[in-house]
Scaffold this motif. Sequence first.
Motif, PDB file in Angstrom:
ATOM      1  N   ASP A  12       0.839  -1.186   0.000  1.00  9.87           N
ATOM      2  CA  ASP A  12       0.000   0.000   0.000  1.00  9.87           C
ATOM      3  C   ASP A  12       0.879   1.242   0.000  1.00  9.87           C
ATOM      4  OD1 ASP A  12       0.829   0.477   2.757  1.00  9.87           O
ATOM      5  OD2 ASP A  12      -0.636  -1.055   3.326  1.00  9.87           O
ATOM      6  N   ALA A  13       0.242   2.408  -0.124  1.00 12.02           N
ATOM      7  CA  ALA A  13       0.983   3.661  -0.236  1.00 12.02           C
ATOM      8  C   ALA A  13       1.804   3.953   1.012  1.00 12.02           C
ATOM      9  CB  ALA A  13       0.016   4.818  -0.511  1.00 12.02           C
ATOM     10  N   ARG A  14       1.254   3.624   2.165  1.00  9.68           N
ATOM     11  CA  ARG A  14       1.988   3.886   3.409  1.00  9.68           C
ATOM     12  C   ARG A  14       3.266   3.059   3.461  1.00  9.68           C
ATOM     13  NH1 ARG A  14      -0.402   2.853   9.508  1.00  9.68           N
ATOM     14  NH2 ARG A  14       1.419   3.636  10.663  1.00  9.68           N
ATOM     15  N   SER A  15       3.162   1.788   3.119  1.00  6.16           N
ATOM     16  CA  SER A  15       4.341   0.925   3.100  1.00  6.16           C
ATOM     17  C   SER A  15       5.320   1.385   2.035  1.00  6.16           C
ATOM     18  CB  SER A  15       3.926  -0.528   2.832  1.00  6.16           C
ATOM     19  OG  SER A  15       3.063  -1.005   3.839  1.00  6.16           O
ATOM     20  N   ALA A  16       4.786   1.858   0.922  1.00  6.41           N
ATOM     21  CA  ALA A  16       5.645   2.343  -0.163  1.00  6.41           C
ATOM     22  C   ALA A  16       6.459   3.543   0.286  1.00  6.41           C
ATOM     23  CB  ALA A  16       4.792   2.708  -1.377  1.00  6.41           C
ATOM     24  N   SER A  48      19.569  13.585 -11.649  1.00  6.36           N
ATOM     25  CA  SER A  48      18.305  13.624 -12.382  1.00  6.36           C
ATOM     26  C   SER A  48      17.734  12.234 -12.611  1.00  6.36           C
ATOM     27  CB  SER A  48      18.486  14.339 -13.721  1.00  6.36           C
ATOM     28  OG  SER A  48      18.781  15.701 -13.523  1.00  6.36           O
ATOM     29  N   GLN A  49      18.598  11.276 -12.958  1.00  5.49           N
ATOM     30  CA  GLN A  49      18.086   9.942 -13.223  1.00  5.49           C
ATOM     31  C   GLN A  49      17.602   9.265 -11.941  1.00  5.49           C
ATOM     32  OE1 GLN A  49      21.082   7.437 -14.919  1.00  5.49           O
ATOM     33  NE2 GLN A  49      22.633   7.940 -13.390  1.00  5.49           N
ATOM     34  N   LEU A  50      18.268   9.549 -10.823  1.00 11.44           N
ATOM     35  CA  LEU A  50      17.812   8.996  -9.552  1.00 11.44           C
ATOM     36  C   LEU A  50      16.471   9.595  -9.141  1.00 11.44           C
ATOM     37  CD1 LEU A  50      21.173   8.973  -7.541  1.00 11.44           C
ATOM     38  CD2 LEU A  50      20.007   7.015  -8.557  1.00 11.44           C
ATOM     39  N   LEU A  51      16.362  10.919  -9.294  1.00 16.79           N
ATOM     40  CA  LEU A  51      15.096  11.576  -8.962  1.00 16.79           C
ATOM     41  C   LEU A  51      13.977  11.100  -9.868  1.00 16.79           C
ATOM     42  CD1 LEU A  51      16.216  15.269  -8.327  1.00 16.79           C
ATOM     43  CD2 LEU A  51      15.539  13.563  -6.633  1.00 16.79           C
ATOM     44  N   ARG A  52      14.295  10.920 -11.136  1.00 16.65           N
ATOM     45  CA  ARG A  52      13.284  10.455 -12.081  1.00 16.65           C
ATOM     46  C   ARG A  52      12.787   9.058 -11.715  1.00 16.65           C
ATOM     47  NH1 ARG A  52      15.664  11.964 -16.131  1.00 16.65           N
ATOM     48  NH2 ARG A  52      16.912  10.121 -16.592  1.00 16.65           N
ATOM     49  N   ALA A  53      13.721   8.174 -11.351  1.00 17.81           N
ATOM     50  CA  ALA A  53      13.344   6.814 -10.974  1.00 17.81           C
ATOM     51  C   ALA A  53      12.466   6.816  -9.728  1.00 17.81           C
ATOM     52  CB  ALA A  53      14.595   5.976 -10.744  1.00 17.81           C
ATOM     53  N   ALA A  54      12.843   7.623  -8.719  1.00 20.60           N
ATOM     54  CA  ALA A  54      12.061   7.693  -7.486  1.00 20.60           C
ATOM     55  C   ALA A  54      10.699   8.318  -7.739  1.00 20.60           C
ATOM     56  CB  ALA A  54      12.817   8.491  -6.427  1.00 20.60           C
ATOM     57  N   SER A  55      10.659   9.331  -8.601  1.00 22.35           N
ATOM     58  CA  SER A  55       9.399   9.986  -8.924  1.00 22.35           C
ATOM     59  C   SER A  55       8.465   9.021  -9.642  1.00 22.35           C
ATOM     60  CB  SER A  55       9.665  11.218  -9.796  1.00 22.35           C
ATOM     61  OG  SER A  55       8.468  11.901 -10.075  1.00 22.35           O
ATOM     62  N   GLU A  56       9.025   8.225 -10.553  1.00 23.99           N
ATOM     63  CA  GLU A  56       8.207   7.237 -11.262  1.00 23.99           C
ATOM     64  C   GLU A  56       7.673   6.184 -10.294  1.00 23.99           C
ATOM     65  OE1 GLU A  56      10.792   5.770 -14.272  1.00 23.99           O
ATOM     66  OE2 GLU A  56      10.569   7.540 -15.565  1.00 23.99           O
ATOM     67  N   TYR A  57       8.496   5.858  -9.294  1.00 24.48           N
ATOM     68  CA  TYR A  57       8.041   4.914  -8.283  1.00 24.48           C
ATOM     69  C   TYR A  57       6.850   5.481  -7.506  1.00 24.48           C
ATOM     70  CZ  TYR A  57       7.909   2.457  -3.841  1.00 24.48           C
ATOM     71  OH  TYR A  57       7.487   1.775  -2.727  1.00 24.48           O
ATOM     72  N   LEU A  58       6.949   6.738  -7.076  1.00 22.59           N
ATOM     73  CA  LEU A  58       5.840   7.356  -6.352  1.00 22.59           C
ATOM     74  C   LEU A  58       4.579   7.431  -7.200  1.00 22.59           C
ATOM     75  CD1 LEU A  58       7.267  10.364  -4.291  1.00 22.59           C
ATOM     76  CD2 LEU A  58       6.420   8.170  -3.457  1.00 22.59           C
ATOM     77  N   ARG A  70       3.319   5.347  -8.954  1.00 21.94           N
ATOM     78  CA  ARG A  70       2.559   4.092  -8.912  1.00 21.94           C
ATOM     79  C   ARG A  70       1.482   4.122  -7.840  1.00 21.94           C
ATOM     80  NH1 ARG A  70       7.155  -0.190  -8.093  1.00 21.94           N
ATOM     81  NH2 ARG A  70       5.324  -1.500  -7.689  1.00 21.94           N
ATOM     82  N   TRP A  71       1.547   5.141  -6.981  1.00 22.68           N
ATOM     83  CA  TRP A  71       0.586   5.253  -5.886  1.00 22.68           C
ATOM     84  C   TRP A  71      -0.193   6.552  -6.092  1.00 22.68           C
ATOM     85  CZ3 TRP A  71       0.543   0.790  -3.450  1.00 22.68           C
ATOM     86  CH2 TRP A  71       1.695   0.012  -3.495  1.00 22.68           C
ATOM     87  N   PRO A  72      -1.280   6.500  -6.860  1.00 19.11           N
ATOM     88  CA  PRO A  72      -2.018   7.721  -7.233  1.00 19.11           C
ATOM     89  C   PRO A  72      -2.445   8.571  -6.053  1.00 19.11           C
ATOM     90  CG  PRO A  72      -2.800   5.833  -8.499  1.00 19.11           C
ATOM     91  CD  PRO A  72      -1.875   5.285  -7.455  1.00 19.11           C
ATOM     92  N   GLU A  73      -2.765   7.926  -4.932  1.00 18.08           N
ATOM     93  CA  GLU A  73      -3.219   8.713  -3.778  1.00 18.08           C
ATOM     94  C   GLU A  73      -2.125   9.610  -3.231  1.00 18.08           C
ATOM     95  OE1 GLU A  73      -2.765   4.452  -2.107  1.00 18.08           O
ATOM     96  OE2 GLU A  73      -2.824   5.453  -4.045  1.00 18.08           O
TER      97      GLU A  73
END
Length: 215
Positions: free
Chosen positions: A82-86, A128-138, A140-143
């Motif tokens: 879930d988003a909290r665990s993420a 930039s690539q690290l931030l992009r990867a982390a942003s893409e991960y977030l 995944r959790w629309p809320e």
Amino acid sequence: MPNSEPSRLQQRILDAATDLFSNLGYHGASTRDIARVAEVNETSIYRYYPRKRDLFLAALDAEFSKVRLRADLISTLSSAPDARSAMRALIQVIMEAVMQQHALVRLVHFSVLEFGDDLHDLYGRHVSQLLRAASEYLSRWPELVETQRFDTRITILAFIATLVALRDFYPVLAGDHLSEEALERAACTCAELWHAALSRSPAAHEKPLGTLAQA
């Protein structure tokens, strides 16, 4: 060849430069001091790095290249239920990366203070690539992102800034050191706070801070 004498010599220079630059800053460390620590002639430094600035950038680039995210933590990110665990998993990954790279954090501090925004190319290749990867991960959790009106990369940088402040500035300001266990607990608390803030839907009458000046 990786094991050749020139390669070993260059690595000694780079290691010495990283140590001195990360502790004394760009202006605080001279090429003479670096040569002394590396146990080489100062002219040897200029054979590989024509300018002192080139050596600083090489040290910063090398430290960025050492950032590795542990496979088990990446697996945790992928399997968050879930988003909290993420959110907790993400901050754990960031904490692991930051805690492992003491010299890198200090070099970044000095680069910002002494070079300003003159290192866009280097940061573009690494951060930039690290931030992009982390942003893409977030994402995944629309809320966590649908109700927000700012770039999620800001959230990632805020995580990193919080951890760096707790690790590097807390002892100076509070006169005490945080153990790794205490830092991890603090990071988890921050993760909970960020989750609560990011998952809260703004009231209809609220305006994002960035638009207040335009109101």
